[in-house]
Design an enzyme around this catalytic site. Structure first.
Site: not given
Ligand code: ADP
Length: 159
Positions: A41, A90, A17, A128
């Site tokens: 979630k 990703r 992030h 996460s």
């Molecule tokens: P969500 O639950 O909406 O997917 P996340 O908090 O998991 O939210 O992720 C928020 C954003 O960050 C999403 O667009 C996700 O694809 C991106 N993201 C999460 N981890 C990574 C990573 N390791 N590399 C690039 N983008 C990421």
């Protein structure tokens, strides 16, 4: 002026992030990192905790602010006067879902575009969910999250 929203659950925030935030903040004039409140979630951290973790991590980036939101992202973008949504990709598994959401959002509000940044290779595996999985077994999460968050994450599994 390009004002963008980078939405997500951030439960917890990871280096993946942070990488997205740093890169996006260089592209746009103003970046709002927004924590989704109505996530289905089962969250580890409260919204307030996630907002404060993000604020701590982004305090040195002047054009970044942190908010939270309820309801539809596209409505939040309108409320914030933002004309861009940023999402990370990703793998192909992210793509289909993200494409559908982006297209829906454009139908609802054509003034708001979605921009995708591909993951930096070193964080391609990182989510996460992975952090929580490893932490729940007491594993080493120092490659995934900033050092000052490690104790806070482990503490959640001792509660
Ligand atoms: P969500 O639950 O909406 O997917 P996340 O908090 O998991 O939210 O992720 C928020 C954003 O960050 C999403 O667009 C996700 O694809 C991106 N993201 C999460 N981890 C990574 C990573 N390791 N590399 C690039 N983008 C990421």
């Amino acid at each position: 002026m390009k004002k963008a929203i980078y939405p997500g659950s951030f439960d917890p925030v990871t280096f993946g992030h942070l990488d997205m935030i740093v890169r996006s903040a260089k592209i746009v004039d103003e970046l709002i990192v927004s924590v989704l409140r109505n996530s289905a979630k089962n969250a580890l951290f409260s919204i307030e905790e996630r907002v404060s973790m993000l604020e701590e991590m982004t305090k040195d980036i002047p054009n970044v602010t942190v908010r939270s939101f309820d309801g539809l992202l596209i409505d939040h973008a309108r409320d914030m006067d933002a004309n861009l949504i940023i999402r990370g990709l990703r793998a192909v598994t992210d793509f289909e879902y993200e494409l559908q959401i982006a297209q829906t959002n454009r139908i609802v509000n054509p003034q708001v575009d979605t921009m995708f940044l591909t993951t930096s290779l070193e964080y391609a595996y990182l989510s996460s969910t992975i952090v929580k999985e490893v932490a729940s077994y007491g594993g080493d999460i120092s490659h995934f999250v900033p050092e000052h968050l490690i104790a806070r994450i482990y503490a959640k599994y001792r509660e």
